[in-house]
Design a protein around this motif. Structure first.
Motif, PDB file in Angstrom:
ATOM      1  N   PHE A  49     -24.010  -7.422  10.989  1.00 39.99           N
ATOM      2  CA  PHE A  49     -23.280  -6.023  11.187  1.00 39.99           C
ATOM      3  C   PHE A  49     -21.921  -5.874  11.115  1.00 39.99           C
ATOM      4  N   HIS A  50     -21.435  -6.357  10.089  1.00 38.49           N
ATOM      5  CA  HIS A  50     -20.556  -7.065   9.264  1.00 38.49           C
ATOM      6  C   HIS A  50     -19.177  -6.898  10.747  1.00 38.49           C
ATOM      7  N   ASN A  67     -15.059  -4.628  10.981  1.00 34.40           N
ATOM      8  CA  ASN A  67     -14.661  -4.306  11.608  1.00 34.40           C
ATOM      9  C   ASN A  67     -14.094  -5.089  13.133  1.00 34.40           C
ATOM     10  N   GLU A  82     -18.698  -7.241  21.354  1.00 36.63           N
ATOM     11  CA  GLU A  82     -19.990  -6.309  21.098  1.00 36.63           C
ATOM     12  C   GLU A  82     -21.254  -6.108  22.158  1.00 36.63           C
ATOM     13  N   GLY A  97     -28.524   0.894  16.092  1.00 37.98           N
ATOM     14  CA  GLY A  97     -27.839   0.024  15.505  1.00 37.98           C
ATOM     15  C   GLY A  97     -27.413  -0.549  13.870  1.00 37.98           C
ATOM     16  N   LEU A  98     -29.558  -0.998  14.003  1.00 44.12           N
ATOM     17  CA  LEU A  98     -29.784  -1.813  12.928  1.00 44.12           C
ATOM     18  C   LEU A  98     -29.479  -0.983  11.554  1.00 44.12           C
ATOM     19  N   SER A 136     -27.771   2.498  11.469  1.00 46.81           N
ATOM     20  CA  SER A 136     -26.431   2.756  10.562  1.00 46.81           C
ATOM     21  C   SER A 136     -25.923   2.177  11.380  1.00 46.81           C
ATOM     22  N   ASN A 137     -25.399   1.320  11.506  1.00 44.90           N
ATOM     23  CA  ASN A 137     -24.330   0.157  12.366  1.00 44.90           C
ATOM     24  C   ASN A 137     -23.242   1.103  12.763  1.00 44.90           C
ATOM     25  N   ARG A 138     -23.724   1.232  13.703  1.00 46.24           N
ATOM     26  CA  ARG A 138     -22.316   2.423  14.745  1.00 46.24           C
ATOM     27  C   ARG A 138     -22.841   2.252  16.187  1.00 46.24           C
ATOM     28  N   THR A 152     -19.744  -1.520  16.655  1.00 46.43           N
ATOM     29  CA  THR A 152     -20.586  -1.574  14.949  1.00 46.43           C
ATOM     30  C   THR A 152     -22.438  -0.982  15.840  1.00 46.43           C
ATOM     31  N   GLY A 153     -23.102  -1.331  15.336  1.00 48.09           N
ATOM     32  CA  GLY A 153     -24.373  -1.489  15.535  1.00 48.09           C
ATOM     33  C   GLY A 153     -25.061  -2.279  16.335  1.00 48.09           C
ATOM     34  N   LEU A 154     -23.934  -3.619  16.560  1.00 46.90           N
ATOM     35  CA  LEU A 154     -24.970  -4.576  17.640  1.00 46.90           C
ATOM     36  C   LEU A 154     -24.332  -4.213  18.953  1.00 46.90           C
TER      37      LEU A 154
END
Length: 438
Positions: free
Chosen positions: A11-12, A16, A23, A71-72, A74-76, A323-325
């Motif tokens: 998720f970087h 971010n 998260e 989440g996985l 788009s990581n949004r 993030t997508g998390l």
């Protein structure tokens, strides 16, 4: 020094400016503010003839699975669930008013999903995002904010719709429910003013506990429950019947508002989290669009109406989710409700309503960048916001704002400022409003 680990790589988080604790907290906050979906959506669909037990399980599955995928992939921090507008349109307009079987309505949902996918693959959705004028993009955040706040006021029992006055009116704020919501509002406001991280989540928990002695928070008899089979609602859609030419206006009524609702929510929530670029666009928006479109197709197979990004995602962003998390956490929690529904459902709407009101407040700041000295910029932005609120649909607001932008700019002799693609975009939007009028 960058953090290492599986979640960091996936998720970087460091890039971010977030961490796992933030998260997880954001995901839990979104989950709590969206719990009403599990009550409202199955109830509305039951009125259309769908069996409540199986459709409740289907709604939980689709909300959890599609949000996890969002989440996985788009990581949004976007959470998805069946759009209330689509649910109401299918239940009230198609089934109850027009007498159209809900199976045919689900066929229309499937076709809408296919159109969403085609628009995404062909790059048309991304093109439309770029075509939308900056003034309207800036107003979307404020419109979404007020929309969320209105949901909060309604869920708190602070305002009611008066049939006699044909308007919203102040409700009886002396009821235990309204008093509990007001207590929650002040608790969360103080926590926000003192910059306490997780203020919304903390407030929701406190209000839920306060609601126990007040008789509003109900203690369940059991904690665990087994989900019913989705068999009665699986693969029940009637696609061929939905292809009738006479049903085209209904298909348009599904497609247009949900198209712009998804766009409005994504831009509004992303703007709250400073995820937009200098032109007000969301980088790599094609990924969340793809999940949104695919989710609608998948949902239709389970008799679940149009899956769309929920405005309550802003509550997670307000709690620090970036993030997508955040979305992954929300999705997992929804899937867990399949087995602990009695425990989860004790959270009253009076606990989550104040959170939505405060999220609405924090999303109004985007209007400061609108040029109010230029009426050709400010009027479309203003109409986008007010039509969103007055019609309780920000898809309508964005569509109306675009039409007014083209008309005002063109009739003012400033047609050179209008992108040629806007003239094409206006055509289906005008047809949409004509369809509504008829």
């Amino acid at each position: 020094m960058k953090k290492s680990g599986f979640l960091e790589k996936l998720f970087h988080l460091s890039s971010n400016n977030t961490n796992t604790r933030t998260e997880f907290t954001a995901g839990l906050t979104v989950f709590m503010t969206m719990l009403y979906v599990l009550i409202v959506v199955p109830g509305m669909l039951e009125s259309a003839g769908l069996p409540k037990g199986p459709i409740t399980v289907a709604v939980i599955l689709m909300t959890g699975i599609v949000t996890i995928i969002m989440g996985l992939y788009s990581n949004r921090p976007f959470a998805l669930a069946p759009g209330l507008g689509s649910v109401a349109f299918l239940s009230v307009t198609l089934v109850l008013a027009e007498g159209i079987p809900w199976q045919v309505g689900m066929g229309m949902v499937f076709i809408s999903g296919v159109l969403f996918v085609l628009f995404t693959v062909l790059g048309l959705r991304q093109l439309i995002v770029r075509l939308v004028p900056p003034a309207i993009k800036l107003s979307i955040g404020a419109g979404v904010g007020l929309f969320i706040a209105l949901i909060g006021f309604r869920n708190a029992g602070l305002v009611i719709a008066s049939e006699e006055a044909n308007s919203l009116q102040l409700a009886d704020i002396g009821t235990p429910n309204a008093i509990l919501a007001l207590i929650g509002f002040f608790i969360m406001s103080v926590l926000l003013a003192r910059k306490v991280r997780g203020h919304l989540l903390i407030g929701i928990v406190i209000v839920t506990l306060i609601g126990i002695p007040m008789g509003i928070t109900s203690i369940p008899d059991s904690i665990f429950s087994l989900p019913e089979s989705v068999g009665p609602v699986l693969f029940q859609l009637d696609i061929m019947e939905a292809l009738k030419i006479s049903y085209f206006p209904f298909l348009l009524a599904f497609f247009v508002p949900d198209f712009f609702s998804s766009l409005g929510t994504m831009l509004g929530v992303a703007g709250k989290g400073n995820m937009l670029d200098k032109d007000g666009n969301l980088p790599n928006i094609d990924k969340p669009f793809t999940v949104d479109a695919g989710g609608t197709i998948l949902g239709s197979l389970f008799s679940v109406p149009v899956m769309t990004t929920y405005v309550e995602s802003a509550a997670g962003v307000e709690s620090g989710g970036r993030t997508g998390l955040t979305a992954f956490t929300t999705g997992i929690l929804f899937l867990l409700t399949l087995f602990i529904t009695p425990l989860i459902m004790i959270i009253p709407t009076e606990a989550t309503a104040p959170a939505l009101i405060l999220v609405g407040l924090t999303m109004l700041s985007s209007v400061r960048n609108i040029n109010f000295d230029d009426v050709t910029e400010s009027l479309p932005a203003f109409m986008t916001i007010v039509i969103t609120i007055f019609t309780f649909n920000f898809g309508n607001g964005i569509a109306a704002g675009i039409i007014i932008y083209v008309l005002v700019k063109g009739l003012s002799g400033r047609y050179k400022e209008i992108h040629p693609g806007m003239y094409i975009l206006v055509i289906p939007l005008v047809i949409y409003f004509i369809t509504l009028a008829n």
